[in-house]
Scaffold this motif. Structure first.
Motif, PDB file in Angstrom:
ATOM      1  N   ALA A   1       4.144  16.081   5.166  1.00  0.00           N
ATOM      2  CA  ALA A   1       3.887  14.813   4.666  1.00  0.00           C
ATOM      3  C   ALA A   1       4.998  13.637   5.033  1.00  0.00           C
ATOM      4  N   ALA A   2       4.708  12.436   5.226  1.00  0.00           N
ATOM      5  CA  ALA A   2       5.530  11.512   5.794  1.00  0.00           C
ATOM      6  C   ALA A   2       6.193  10.901   4.406  1.00  0.00           C
ATOM      7  N   SER A   3       7.462  10.551   4.565  1.00  0.00           N
ATOM      8  CA  SER A   3       8.317   9.897   3.423  1.00  0.00           C
ATOM      9  C   SER A   3       7.842   8.504   3.477  1.00  0.00           C
ATOM     10  N   ARG A   4       8.304   7.840   2.520  1.00  0.00           N
ATOM     11  CA  ARG A   4       8.287   6.436   2.078  1.00  0.00           C
ATOM     12  C   ARG A   4       8.813   5.469   3.402  1.00  0.00           C
ATOM     13  N   ALA A   5       9.882   5.885   3.706  1.00  0.00           N
ATOM     14  CA  ALA A   5      10.499   5.341   4.753  1.00  0.00           C
ATOM     15  C   ALA A   5       9.821   5.300   5.754  1.00  0.00           C
TER      16      ALA A   5
ATOM     17  N   GLN B   1       6.751   3.341   5.870  1.00  0.00           N
ATOM     18  CA  GLN B   1       7.254   1.932   6.017  1.00  0.00           C
ATOM     19  C   GLN B   1       7.513   1.695   7.435  1.00  0.00           C
ATOM     20  N   ALA B   2       8.286   2.440   8.106  1.00  0.00           N
ATOM     21  CA  ALA B   2       8.515   2.275   9.469  1.00  0.00           C
ATOM     22  C   ALA B   2       7.424   2.133  10.482  1.00  0.00           C
ATOM     23  N   ARG B   3       6.284   2.865  10.200  1.00  0.00           N
ATOM     24  CA  ARG B   3       5.061   2.824  10.864  1.00  0.00           C
ATOM     25  C   ARG B   3       4.370   1.404  10.860  1.00  0.00           C
TER      26      ARG B   3
ATOM     27  N   ASP C   1       0.885  -1.187   0.157  1.00  0.00           N
ATOM     28  CA  ASP C   1      -0.037   0.071  -0.123  1.00  0.00           C
ATOM     29  C   ASP C   1       0.823   1.356  -0.053  1.00  0.00           C
ATOM     30  N   LEU C   2       2.280   1.223   0.009  1.00  0.00           N
ATOM     31  CA  LEU C   2       2.953   2.395   0.084  1.00  0.00           C
ATOM     32  C   LEU C   2       2.850   3.394  -1.040  1.00  0.00           C
ATOM     33  N   PRO C   3       2.572   2.796  -2.318  1.00  0.00           N
ATOM     34  CA  PRO C   3       2.552   3.920  -3.388  1.00  0.00           C
ATOM     35  C   PRO C   3       1.007   4.695  -3.211  1.00  0.00           C
ATOM     36  N   ALA C   4       0.061   3.911  -2.462  1.00  0.00           N
ATOM     37  CA  ALA C   4      -1.130   4.643  -2.397  1.00  0.00           C
ATOM     38  C   ALA C   4      -1.116   5.702  -1.286  1.00  0.00           C
ATOM     39  N   LEU C   5      -0.197   5.217  -0.184  1.00  0.00           N
ATOM     40  CA  LEU C   5      -0.321   6.214   1.036  1.00  0.00           C
ATOM     41  C   LEU C   5       0.622   7.127   0.657  1.00  0.00           C
TER      42      LEU C   5
ATOM     43  N   HIS D   1       4.226  -1.219  13.910  1.00  0.00           N
ATOM     44  CA  HIS D   1       2.974  -1.706  14.727  1.00  0.00           C
ATOM     45  C   HIS D   1       1.917  -2.077  13.284  1.00  0.00           C
ATOM     46  N   PRO D   2       2.056  -3.184  12.870  1.00  0.00           N
ATOM     47  CA  PRO D   2       1.356  -3.755  11.665  1.00  0.00           C
ATOM     48  C   PRO D   2      -0.209  -3.953  12.014  1.00  0.00           C
ATOM     49  N   ASP D   3      -0.617  -4.153  13.269  1.00  0.00           N
ATOM     50  CA  ASP D   3      -1.832  -4.211  13.832  1.00  0.00           C
ATOM     51  C   ASP D   3      -2.465  -2.976  14.259  1.00  0.00           C
ATOM     52  N   LEU D   4      -1.737  -1.719  13.915  1.00  0.00           N
ATOM     53  CA  LEU D   4      -2.296  -0.606  14.166  1.00  0.00           C
ATOM     54  C   LEU D   4      -1.992   0.523  13.231  1.00  0.00           C
ATOM     55  N   ALA D   5      -1.839  -0.148  12.054  1.00  0.00           N
ATOM     56  CA  ALA D   5      -1.862   0.539  10.702  1.00  0.00           C
ATOM     57  C   ALA D   5      -3.056   0.191   9.700  1.00  0.00           C
TER      58      ALA D   5
END
Length: 243
Positions: free
Chosen positions: A47-51, A54-56, A30-34, A60-64
């Motif tokens: 704005a957040a960068s791609r990195a 990705q780090a977020r 989903d990074l390109p869409a994000l 915490h994959p269960d909180l994204a």
């Protein structure tokens, strides 16, 4: 407690309905869409960068969480959260501070790193999707840092006024500031603190307001911990009006 179980069990038999927006946990795909959404809704500084995105997700994959159009697959809204100590707001001054605090081993509090949306239906879908997970995990409070985009104009019209006066100002029982009013309508109605130089935002004069929302029905934590997630999801669906 037995009566509560019977009530929840009766609700749980109701079917889930399809909706034009669906939400799910975010992944690397989903990074390109994000990135597109970030660049559309935030300035280059904000704005957040791609990195960072990705780090977020990695942390915490269960909180994204993301909300998508069921027809086109277009990303409509994103929400990133992280665990924080219950009293974290006492020792932070900026949004960056909130993102860098160590995560507690246990706790009931989340901080919303960012909520970005191009469609309000997407925000609703995010909240509906995450609610059962929050109940199952025992999350009690969610904090958000909000800009106050009406502050600059208000201060220009009230040169003797104070930021606190504007933040706490009400009109017909609702916050005067449009962003605070929006968050209040979504349950984030508790103003916890006002932070100077919280986040770069010109119309807010870089001020931010930490808001707290309480996860509806989270007081029944022993009940939710005893139920399976699918059961909680079925229970939560007809109660979504509480959000």
């Amino acid at each position: 407690m037995d009566q509560t179980f019977r009530f929840l069990s009766q609700i749980a038999i109701r079917p889930l309905a399809d909706e034009r927006v669906h939400a799910r946990f975010l992944t690397d795909r989903d990074l390109p869409a994000l990135l597109e959404l970030e660049q559309e809704k935030w300035t280059d500084v904000q704005a957040a960068s791609r990195a960072q995105l990705q780090a977020r997700i990695d942390a915490h994959p269960d909180l994204a969480v993301g909300a998508f159009c069921s027809r086109s697959g277009r990303l409509l809204a994103s929400l990133f959260m992280r665990p924080v100590a219950d009293d974290f707001h006492r020792c932070v001054t900026s949004w960056e501070d909130c993102t860098l605090l160590p995560s507690p081993a246990t706790g009931t509090t989340l901080f919303g790193i960012s909520l970005t949306s191009r469609d309000q239906a997407g925000v609703t879908a995010l909240l509906k999707f995450f609610w059962p997970y929050a109940l199952k995990r025992g999350w009690r409070y969610i904090y958000l840092g909000s800009p106050v985009p009406g502050l600059r104009d208000w201060m220009a019209a009230h040169p003797e006024g104070h930021v606190e006066d504007y933040v706490h100002a009400r009109r017909r029982g609702l916050p005067l500031d449009p962003q605070l009013r929006y968050y209040a309508s979504r349950g984030f109605d508790r103003i916890v603190s006002i932070k100077r130089d919280y986040f770069p935002h010109e119309r807010s004069l870089d001020y931010g307001v930490l808001l707290r929302g309480t996860v509806p029905l989270s007081i029944l934590r022993p009940v939710w911990s005893a139920l399976a997630l699918p059961t909680i999801q079925r229970i939560a669906h007809p109660l979504a009006a509480l959000l």
